[in-house]
Design a protein around this motif. Structure first.
Motif, PDB file in Angstrom:
ATOM      1  N   PRO A   5     -59.937  24.643 -37.931  1.00  0.00           N
ATOM      2  CA  PRO A   5     -58.726  23.927 -38.374  1.00  0.00           C
ATOM      3  C   PRO A   5     -58.028  23.184 -37.231  1.00  0.00           C
ATOM      4  N   ILE A   6     -58.099  23.731 -36.020  1.00  0.00           N
ATOM      5  CA  ILE A   6     -57.473  23.049 -34.876  1.00  0.00           C
ATOM      6  C   ILE A   6     -58.211  21.743 -34.579  1.00  0.00           C
ATOM      7  N   ALA A   7     -59.534  21.779 -34.651  1.00  0.00           N
ATOM      8  CA  ALA A   7     -60.318  20.566 -34.395  1.00  0.00           C
ATOM      9  C   ALA A   7     -60.047  19.508 -35.467  1.00  0.00           C
ATOM     10  N   LEU A  41     -54.809   8.976 -36.651  1.00  0.00           N
ATOM     11  CA  LEU A  41     -53.512   8.366 -36.949  1.00  0.00           C
ATOM     12  C   LEU A  41     -53.005   7.547 -35.769  1.00  0.00           C
ATOM     13  N   VAL A  42     -53.222   8.019 -34.555  1.00  0.00           N
ATOM     14  CA  VAL A  42     -52.787   7.270 -33.373  1.00  0.00           C
ATOM     15  C   VAL A  42     -53.563   5.962 -33.257  1.00  0.00           C
ATOM     16  N   VAL A  43     -54.873   6.027 -33.415  1.00  0.00           N
ATOM     17  CA  VAL A  43     -55.702   4.827 -33.268  1.00  0.00           C
ATOM     18  C   VAL A  43     -55.413   3.822 -34.380  1.00  0.00           C
ATOM     19  N   TRP A  44     -55.487   4.253 -35.624  1.00  0.00           N
ATOM     20  CA  TRP A  44     -55.266   3.330 -36.746  1.00  0.00           C
ATOM     21  C   TRP A  44     -53.811   2.887 -36.838  1.00  0.00           C
ATOM     22  N   GLY A  45     -52.887   3.749 -36.466  1.00  0.00           N
ATOM     23  CA  GLY A  45     -51.478   3.367 -36.445  1.00  0.00           C
ATOM     24  C   GLY A  45     -51.206   2.318 -35.383  1.00  0.00           C
ATOM     25  N   GLY A  46     -51.839   2.461 -34.228  1.00  0.00           N
ATOM     26  CA  GLY A  46     -51.694   1.455 -33.181  1.00  0.00           C
ATOM     27  C   GLY A  46     -52.283   0.123 -33.601  1.00  0.00           C
ATOM     28  N   MET A  57     -56.602  17.986 -34.758  1.00  0.00           N
ATOM     29  CA  MET A  57     -56.643  17.064 -33.621  1.00  0.00           C
ATOM     30  C   MET A  57     -57.362  15.771 -34.001  1.00  0.00           C
ATOM     31  N   MET A  58     -58.418  15.856 -34.819  1.00  0.00           N
ATOM     32  CA  MET A  58     -59.121  14.659 -35.268  1.00  0.00           C
ATOM     33  C   MET A  58     -58.196  13.793 -36.111  1.00  0.00           C
TER      34      MET A  58
END
Length: 60
Positions: free
Chosen positions: A3-5, A14-19, A8-9
């Motif tokens: 679940p942690i992996a 979200l960071v990449v596509w949001g940027g 994090m994925m």
């Protein structure tokens, strides 16, 4: 996957596509087109000359 992996994925996605979305929206709001470049007769002539050239093929 743990679940942690997975978490994090999802955060990384979200960071990449949001940027990407933010940069597209910013470029739509503030385009970087210079009017000097659009009216430069030398650049227009180069573009017209390039358009008349035959299209290069990849495999010869």
């Amino acid at each position: 996957m743990t679940p942690i992996a997975i978490t994090m994925m999802i955060v990384a996605m979200l960071v990449v596509w949001g940027g990407l979305a933010a940069s597209i929206l910013n470029l739509r709001a503030h385009p970087e087109v210079s009017s000097d470049l659009l009216e430069d007769p030398d650049m227009v002539a180069e573009d017209e000359a390039r358009a008349r050239l035959p299209r290069p093929d990849r495999d010869l």
